[in-house]
Design a protein around this motif. Structure first.
Motif, PDB file in Angstrom:
ATOM      1  N   ARG A   1      35.101  33.921  38.995  1.00 17.24           N
ATOM      2  CA  ARG A   1      36.049  34.885  38.423  1.00 17.24           C
ATOM      3  C   ARG A   1      35.531  35.423  37.081  1.00 17.24           C
ATOM      4  NH1 ARG A   1      40.835  34.356  34.783  1.00 17.24           N
ATOM      5  NH2 ARG A   1      42.257  36.040  35.318  1.00 17.24           N
ATOM      6  N   ILE A   2      35.036  34.544  36.232  1.00 17.31           N
ATOM      7  CA  ILE A   2      34.486  34.960  34.937  1.00 17.31           C
ATOM      8  C   ILE A   2      33.324  35.931  35.142  1.00 17.31           C
ATOM      9  CG2 ILE A   2      33.165  34.134  32.932  1.00 17.31           C
ATOM     10  CD1 ILE A   2      34.954  31.559  33.102  1.00 17.31           C
ATOM     11  N   ASP A   3      32.415  35.601  36.053  1.00 16.41           N
ATOM     12  CA  ASP A   3      31.254  36.448  36.316  1.00 16.41           C
ATOM     13  C   ASP A   3      31.670  37.820  36.857  1.00 16.41           C
ATOM     14  OD1 ASP A   3      29.719  34.290  35.531  1.00 16.41           O
ATOM     15  OD2 ASP A   3      29.126  33.733  37.572  1.00 16.41           O
ATOM     16  N   ILE A   4      32.619  37.832  37.785  1.00 16.78           N
ATOM     17  CA  ILE A   4      33.091  39.110  38.349  1.00 16.78           C
ATOM     18  C   ILE A   4      33.770  39.943  37.273  1.00 16.78           C
ATOM     19  CG2 ILE A   4      34.774  40.143  39.933  1.00 16.78           C
ATOM     20  CD1 ILE A   4      34.079  37.838  41.899  1.00 16.78           C
ATOM     21  N   HIS A   5      34.621  39.323  36.462  1.00 20.60           N
ATOM     22  CA  HIS A   5      35.290  40.062  35.384  1.00 20.60           C
ATOM     23  C   HIS A   5      34.285  40.652  34.408  1.00 20.60           C
ATOM     24  CE1 HIS A   5      39.740  38.620  35.582  1.00 20.60           C
ATOM     25  NE2 HIS A   5      39.288  39.019  36.747  1.00 20.60           N
ATOM     26  N   SER A   6      33.259  39.878  34.061  1.00 21.12           N
ATOM     27  CA  SER A   6      32.227  40.372  33.135  1.00 21.12           C
ATOM     28  C   SER A   6      31.539  41.610  33.689  1.00 21.12           C
ATOM     29  CB  SER A   6      31.184  39.286  32.866  1.00 21.12           C
ATOM     30  OG  SER A   6      31.762  38.203  32.197  1.00 21.12           O
TER      31      SER A   6
END
Length: 109
Positions: A33-38
């Motif tokens: 989720r963090i990677d996709i949001h970034s």
């Protein structure tokens, strides 16, 4: 991953959205989720930041549910394997929730 427990937003006593929780390898899911949001932010998307509560929506804006769902048994329902990630847009059209696939990515085993 695992399906764990029935729940609702804002609560089982006043269900607006009925869902089941997702458990298991949550740290991997949180990092994804963090990677996709970034990447979305880098691409110019504006994101609503909210606490991460992994879940699968079963029913949104249910009609005819006047019952207190907190009396239902809550437990672990089963396991499942995630083989693909789908990024979708959620919006309301003519009073109904509509989901449009924006991108699909298969996961490597």
């Amino acid at each position: 991953m695992q399906i764990r427990g029935l729940n609702a937003f804002p609560s089982l006593r006043r269900p607006h959205t009925i869902w089941v929780g997702v458990g298991g390898k949550i740290k991997i899911l949180q990092q994804l989720r963090i990677d996709i949001h970034s990447e979305l932010i880098k691409s110019g998307f504006s994101l609503k930041i909210s606490p991460f509560k992994p879940h699968i929506t079963l029913l949104s804006r249910p009609k005819h549910i006047d019952s207190d769902l907190s009396v239902l048994p809550i437990g672990k329902f089963g396991d499942f394997i995630v083989s693909e990630i789908i990024l979708f847009e959620s919006k309301t059209e003519n009073g109904k929730r509509v989901y449009k696939d924006l991108h699909r990515a298969p996961l490597k085993k």
